[in-house]
Design an enzyme around this catalytic site. Structure first.
Site, PDB file in Angstrom:
ATOM      1  CB  SER A   1      96.904  90.595  71.168  1.00  0.00           C
ATOM      2  OG  SER A   1      96.254  91.850  71.323  1.00  0.00           O
ATOM      3  CG  ASP A   2     102.804  93.722  72.579  1.00  0.00           C
ATOM      4  OD1 ASP A   2     102.322  94.730  73.127  1.00  0.00           O
ATOM      5  OD2 ASP A   2     104.029  93.499  72.573  1.00  0.00           O
ATOM      6  CB  CYS A   3      99.131  97.430  72.405  1.00  0.00           C
ATOM      7  SG  CYS A   3      98.699  97.155  74.140  1.00  0.00           S
TER       8      CYS A   3
ATOM      9  CB  ALA B   1     100.066  92.041  68.263  1.00  0.00           C
TER      10      ALA B   1
END
Length: 743
Positions: A279-281, A283
């Protein structure tokens, strides 16, 4: 005597041979006798067997903990902590000394996948060297690992996006070939181990608005999805990229990190992706705080892991235990995520003896080595784009009598770096590069002259008057990462890194007007930035214009090399520069109509693929070996490229295809092939390309790939097709038609 000598030689050879044989046997016996406490430690077993054994050793709590980016140590199994978060967008970032290459958008301007592969190979060498040193220092914090969340292969669909500088531009084909080169350079070519692990991000349909990324829903048709936003990701999956990062935003109503369609159906089933998804941080926090599609952390964690997210950059996955207790997920989902994720660490050799892995031998001497600095210089030289050169004012003579350098970026390093950068002890500013290149008999004077983005507090101006006496003026204009970039990085940006106004700061234009007033001396404008700007005033007021992007640690020397003729400019724009912001659709609109060179109808200021040279290139004799294409063979496209000047130079030969008779909306043209060609003065070369049925595929309104019969045009030249570029002193590409039968 000869017989005795021969016997002695044979005797000692036999002894040596026996000794080697005995040593080999002892080594083999040692291997056979090696006893491992756990099977996952045994490098002779397959990765699948080792991973399954490790899985069986872990408790539920330990498995869940390993799905977080800051995975803790498991002392009872001898497993050290590992932090998955690392960056290497254009050099190892945020981790101390490293070679700083040009920002990604600058590397894209080279149009040179072989060069980008060399850059990525140098980056991964430095990455391994730094990792080896970190292990010796027991340093296992963020930015110390081997999993690099790069490259960014989002499409730079709108010049207002502040993070567009991280991408390879607006074209899916160019993004795909450069991204592939970067991934292969990062991951290496060893059959047994990854050098580092690359990551394709941000999946998918992600390119602003930056300030709304935690709540925004990017709406894209199936046509735009498969024609523009997905192709580069598919290309990198085919290149065996190890990881894919899902984006913050929603796409067509679903969070990108919570979409079974995106992560399972398209990515894993259709594309065949076998690596891990991160995941993007933070997210996953957006699921409940931003997008409001879940009630809280447990529900968000459950949605993410069911959708296919293996690694959580953030603090949501500890709630997986609660999700399990609530019956929202099964432990089998946790096991599957763990298996996909831990395989990457095995591929990196992190569970193997150091002597088995050749990459553990890479030492610190490669970090910011002379070889890598030369590569950074070469890349910067090939990335800078010459946009104007009236009356061939460039190159300047190194023996020029008096040179005046001014502007807020001439003596600063901020504009060399862009974002996601490392720290180099060898940064060369523009002023340093110029001073280092001119003769000892040249007077170089420098004054900053003006501020980057606001009027001078003190109206007293000595700079303009002093500059009038110079034989030539170099003025640095544009912006830096303080004004554009990611939401938390651009601390001087009122719009969290985006640029809703494409204008160069007005005070800079006013200063340039002051320099030009009553002054016929050559003005060379160097513009820094990571995105297209309104360049009309700069173009009008300057004799020569160089677009430098954020050119990396050797950027100042590279610019000087171009200005004084050590190298001929060869950079090409990987994104269209619009004539005006009024020519753009609304920024939040993800429909590709009227966007990029493929769909825009307004005349651009500078078109995609444009860039001038000191050489005079010309194209002639464009031909195909088969004008009637049946789809079962290849077509060879040939063109004669001639350098009519005396200067050796590098040309970027571009091939585009257009479907003339399409029954649905298609791009006006699409880039399909690129070649970089070095020509001596007065030299000619025949350039050939092979095209096949895949190059003729169009995406219909339902998102399906089709090849329709009819006329197709092939364009070959040093610029994208679409207009008369004589005003830019550029030659429009040559064109030829082929007929495609029903396939």
């Amino acid at each position: 005597m000869l017989k005795i000598t021969s016997l002695i030689v044979i005797f000692f050879s036999t002894l040596i041979s026996c000794s080697k044989s005995e040593s080999a046997n002892q080594e083999e016996t040692k291997k056979e006798q090696q006893v491992y406490e756990y099977n996952f430690q045994n490098p002779e077993l397959s990765i699948d067997d080792r991973v399954n054994d490790l899985l069986g050793q872990l408790t539920l709590e330990e498995k869940i903990a390993q799905l977080n980016y800051n995975a803790p140590a498991i002392p009872r199994l001898g497993i050290p902590a590992y932090n998955w978060w690392n960056e290497a967008l254009h050099g190892v970032a945020r981790a101390g000394k490293a070679t700083v290459f040009p920002q990604a958008i600058g590397m894209a301007s080279t149009f040179d996948s072989a060069l980008i592969h060399r850059v990525a190979t140098a980056v991964s060498d430095e990455a391994r060297a730094k990792f080896n040193a970190n292990v010796e220092n027991d340093n296992r914090i963020r930015y110390a690992g081997l999993t690099f969340w790069t490259p960014n292969i989002n499409i730079f669909r709108d010049p207002r996006w502040g993070r567009g500088q991280e991408t390879y531009g607006e074209d899916p084909y160019l993004t795909g070939i450069l991204g592939t080169a970067f991934v292969k350079g990062l991951q290496g070519d060893n059959p047994n181990f990854l050098k580092t692990a690359a990551c394709a991000k941000h999946y998918v349909v992600h390119s602003g608005p930056e300030k709304d990324r935690h709540v925004f829903d990017a709406v894209a048709s199936d046509k735009d999805l498969y024609e523009t936003y997905l192709p580069a990701f598919k290309k990198l999956v085919e290149a065996d990229v190890e990881a894919v990062m899902c984006a913050y935003n929603r796409t067509n109503g679903e969070p990108c990190c919570g979409s079974e369609k995106l992560l399972q159906t398209i990515l894993r089933e259709d594309f065949g992706f076998e690596g891990h998804v991160v995941s993007d941080c933070w997210a996953l926090v957006d699921f409940h705080d931003g997008h409001k599609v879940t009630e809280g952390p447990a529900e968000s964690a459950a949605l993410a892991i069911k959708s296919g997210v293996d690694l959580n950059c953030g603090d949501t996955y500890p709630a997986l235990k609660e999700a399990l207790e609530k019956g929202l997920i099964t432990e089998d989902l946790i096991d599957k995520a763990f298996v996909r994720l831990i395989k990457t660490r095995f591929k990196l050799g992190l569970f193997d003896p150091e002597e088995n892995n050749p990459y553990t031998q890479i030492g610190p001497e490669v970090i910011n080595s002379e070889k890598h600095r030369k590569l950074a210089l070469e890349t910067a030289q090939k990335s800078i784009v010459l946009l104007k050169n009236a009356n061939n004012v460039l190159p300047l003579s190194k023996d020029i009598r008096y040179l005046f350098v001014t502007g807020p970026h001439a003596a600063g390093t901020e504009v060399l770096m862009g974002n996601y950068y490392g720290s180099s002890p060898n940064m060369v500013t523009i002023l340093e590069g110029v001073t280092n290149t001119v003769s000892d008999g040249t007077i170089v004077q420098y004054k900053q002259g003006f501020l980057m983005d606001r009027p001078n507090v003190n109206p007293m101006d000595w700079t303009t008057g002093d500059a009038q006496d110079a034989d030539a003026i170099i003025v640095t204009l544009g912006i830096s990462g303080l004004l554009e970039g990611e939401e938390g990085e651009s601390i001087a940006s009122p719009t969290k890194g985006d640029r809703f106004d494409m204008s160069i700061p007005p005070n800079q234009i006013e200063f340039l007007k002051g320099l030009r007033k009553d002054n016929d001396k050559p003005i060379i404008s160097i513009v820094t930035g990571g995105s297209p700007m309104d360049m009309k005033a700069v173009h009008e007021l300057s004799d020569a214009v160089l677009y430098a992007w954020y050119p990396g640690e050797q950027g100042g020397q590279a610019l000087a090399d171009l200005i004084f003729g050590n190298v001929s400019p060869s950079g090409r724009l990987p994104i269209t520069f619009p004539m005006s912001i009024d020519d753009l659709p609304p920024y939040p609109d993800y429909n590709m109509q009227n966007r990029t060179y493929r769909y825009a109808t307004a005349e651009p200021m500078y078109p995609f693929g444009f860039g001038l040279s000191y050489a005079d290139f010309s194209y002639s004799n464009l031909s195909v070996d088969n004008a009637d294409f049946t789809g079962n063979d290849e077509i060879t496209v040939s063109v004669m490229l001639t350098n009519f000047s005396d200067n050796p130079a590098r040309e970027i030969v571009q091939l585009y295809i257009s479907d003339v008779d399409a029954s649905f909306t298609v791009p006006r043209s699409s880039l399909k092939r690129v070649k970089t060609v070095e020509l001596k003065g007065k030299e000619s070369k025949e350039i050939t390309f092979k095209i096949n049925r895949e190059d003729l595929v169009q995406i219909n309104d339902d998102g399906k790939s089709v090849i329709e019969p009819g006329e197709y045009k092939i364009y070959v030249g040093g610029i994208s097709p679409g207009g008369d570029y004589s005003r830019l002193n550029a030659e429009s590409p040559k064109e030829i038609s082929i007929n495609v039968a029903s396939i």
